[in-house]
Every structure is written in C-alpha cells, then in structure tokens.
Design an enzyme around this catalytic site. Structure first.
Site, short mmCIF file in Angstrom:
data_model
loop_
_atom_site.label_atom_id
_atom_site.label_comp_id
_atom_site.label_asym_id
_atom_site.label_seq_id
_atom_site.Cartn_x
_atom_site.Cartn_y
_atom_site.Cartn_z
N GLU A 131 0.81 -1.23 0.00
CA GLU A 131 0.00 0.00 0.00
C GLU A 131 0.84 1.27 0.00
O GLU A 131 0.69 2.13 0.87
CB GLU A 131 -0.96 -0.02 1.19
N ASN A 172 2.00 -5.15 -3.12
CA ASN A 172 0.59 -5.44 -2.86
C ASN A 172 -0.15 -4.14 -2.60
O ASN A 172 0.36 -3.24 -1.93
CB ASN A 172 0.50 -6.36 -1.63
N HIS A 208 -10.56 -6.10 -2.41
CA HIS A 208 -11.65 -5.84 -1.46
C HIS A 208 -12.74 -5.08 -2.24
O HIS A 208 -12.59 -3.90 -2.53
CB HIS A 208 -11.17 -4.99 -0.30
N GLU A 237 -6.38 -10.67 -1.22
CA GLU A 237 -7.21 -10.39 -0.04
C GLU A 237 -8.69 -10.27 -0.42
O GLU A 237 -9.42 -9.44 0.13
CB GLU A 237 -6.74 -9.10 0.63
N ASP A 239 -12.52 -10.14 -0.85
CA ASP A 239 -13.82 -10.28 -0.22
C ASP A 239 -14.78 -9.33 -0.92
O ASP A 239 -14.37 -8.40 -1.60
CB ASP A 239 -13.78 -10.05 1.30
#
Length: 314
Positions: A131, A172, A208, A237, A239
């Site tokens: 990030e 990432n 996400h 990651e 979801d």
C-alpha cells in the site's frame, strides 16, 4: 461437519493456489474453523501475526508465537504460506518514529533479514511492500517514503531477495483492481523496477470489493497488462461486502462478483493465486471497518458455503 461441494474442495478444482487469511487464535481454538480451512485451501496468509508491530513491538523484543503457530500448521498440513507484510505504513512499531533516515534504513533491512530469515524456505511468497500509493497514484507519505525516499521500494526487494532467495517477492495494494490512477502507478513502478533489474516477482491485487460500487470492468485487462511485464499476479485479499441485512438478491450479486474474480484470474496464465481475506463471516474484518456492510466471505458464520462458493465451485 460442513459438507464439501460435490465437485470437491476449492483447492482441488484449480491449478492456482487457493488461500485464506487466517488468525492464530481461531486456528488453534476452533476445530470446525480449522477443519474447513484445511479441507478447502492449500495456502494461508497470516492476518496480523507477521506484521512488524506484532513481531517486534519493542526494539529487539520479539514475539513469534502467532506467526510460528500458522507456519507450523501449514507445514503439518501441506499448506503454502503467503508472508504478509514486511514494509507497510500501518501496524509498524511506534519506536520507528524516533529514528532518523539512516537508522530507519538499517533497521528496515534488519527487520527483513530477521523475519524472512526465521522462515527461510517455509514461505512461498512475501508481500514485501504494501500500500505505497494514494488513490491519485502519488506516493503515500509514509515514514518509509519521507525518510528513505523513492528508493526504499527497490532496496526492500533487494534485501528480501538476499534474505530468502527462494521466496516470490510481491508488491501489494488495494483499489488497484481496475485500470485507474492507482493501478497505473503500480504498473509504471513495476515496469521501472523490472527495467532496473530489481528482483520483483509479482503484483498482489487485494480485491476488497463492495457490491454498492459495481464490479471493476477493466479487472481482467489490468491483470493482463501487469502479467505482460513479466511478473506473476495474485489475488491476495479478496472479499465482497454487501449492504446489511443480506437477502438472496444481494447474495446472488455477491456470487457474481466472486465468479468474475475467479474467472479473470483463471483467464490469465500468470495469475497464480486466489486468496480471500478470511473465508468465513465469523471472523471477517468488514463489519468493524465498514458499518452497515458485511457478509463478505465465501462461507457464513456457521461455516456453511454461500452462493458465492457454489458459483465458483458448482
């Protein structure tokens, strides 16, 4: 025990790594959680247990208990591990704030050496830097950026390669699913790093998503352009949160999103991993972070597979 799909566990229907973020607490204390995780997935990502603030909260004082527990579980059960994360603007120990540029650089290299060295040969892939970009594509003004400069990213990758030559090394980030200013910044940085001979092996796309914002239409195109740079891609990651309360319509929309993520990864040969940020709503981070949203995982709180699971594994 929760029945598996008629097609078999997720890990058995694909050549990609299929993973979930896990926490050491429920892994050790909840037999049903551990059993479904073991059955369905062949990769695990420690949710918080490998972050710098956790493993070295005070300088020179280490706590490896959670990380060790997850790595030991993986080794005992034939699972791969994704290490997460070495250099991040969040969840770093407060004592770093007192360091000048030269000392911060030294302790960052030492941190990478220490953590990667402890698990050398046991970690398939590492999120080396996490990030580092703002939404507009500019560099996030983190402690690492402001004190070490743009070169901290290349340095971190070089230190990581030396610490564990067998591990795949990733950058990432989130909100980089479609083509936008932030994913352009990732693309341009990775291209530059490759041109400079920096040992970067892959790009992690967190994924996400929220149904209220629509599915990123350029998702596959973005994966393809990154792969064309000569790096692997991992969904790291995933979801898909929905607005609460849930109903069948919302769960069907969620299922469509998960299927599009799964299909996009499988359409690009260099997309090597599909990992979700937790697999059950029992332990999801979403409700505590996004009030009014939740039910983001493939399994519900009772570990029953949801329509999203059935959509990717009919």
């Amino acid at each position: 025990m929760v029945p598996a799909s008629a097609a078999g566990p997720l890990k058995d229907i694909t050549t990609r790594w299929v993973g979930s973020a896990v926490a050491a607490g429920p892994l050790g204390s909840q037999a049903d959680y551990r059993s479904v995780l073991t059955r369905e997935f062949d990769s695990v990502t420690p949710e918080n247990e490998m972050k710098w603030a956790v493993v070295e909260p005070d300088r020179g004082q280490f706590n490896w208990s959670g990380a060790d527990a997850i790595v030991n579980y993986a080794q005992q059960n034939g699972k791969s591990v994704r290490g997460h994360t070495l250099v991040w603007h969040s969840q770093y120990p407060g004592w770093l704030n007192n360091l000048g540029a030269a000392e911060l650089r030294s302790v960052t290299q030492q941190h990478i050496n220490t953590e990667m060295g402890r698990y050398r040969g046991k970690i398939r892939a590492w999120d080396v830097v996490n990030e580092i970009f703002e939404e507009n594509g500019s560099r996030r003004q983190s402690i690492f950026q402001t004190r070490m400069g743009d070169g901290f990213v290349a340095d971190a990758f070089r230190w990581a390669r030396a610490a564990d030559p067998s591990a795949k090394l990733y950058i990432n980030d989130y909100n980089t699913e479609g083509i936008n200013a932030k994913s352009d910044a990732v693309y341009n940085l990775v291209r530059t790093l490759k041109q400079q001979g920096v040992p970067i092996d892959g790009v992690g796309i967190q994924t996400h998503l929220a149904t209220r914002y629509g599915f990123p239409s350029s998702f596959r195109q973005n994966i393809e352009r990154l792969a064309a740079l000569g790096v692997d891609i991992a969904i790291t990651e995933a979801d898909v949160r929905v607005q609460l309360p849930v109903d069948s319509t919302k769960l069907n929309q969620q299922a469509n999103y998960y299927k599009q993520i799964w299909d996009a990864c499988h359409a690009v040969s260099r997309c090597v991993e599909f990992t979700t940020w937790g697999y059950t709503d029992r332990h999801s981070w979403v409700p505590g972070t996004f009030p009014g949203e939740g039910a983001a995982c493939l399994f519900d709180s009772n570990l029953r597979p949801k329509p999203a699971y059935s959509r990717i594994n009919p």
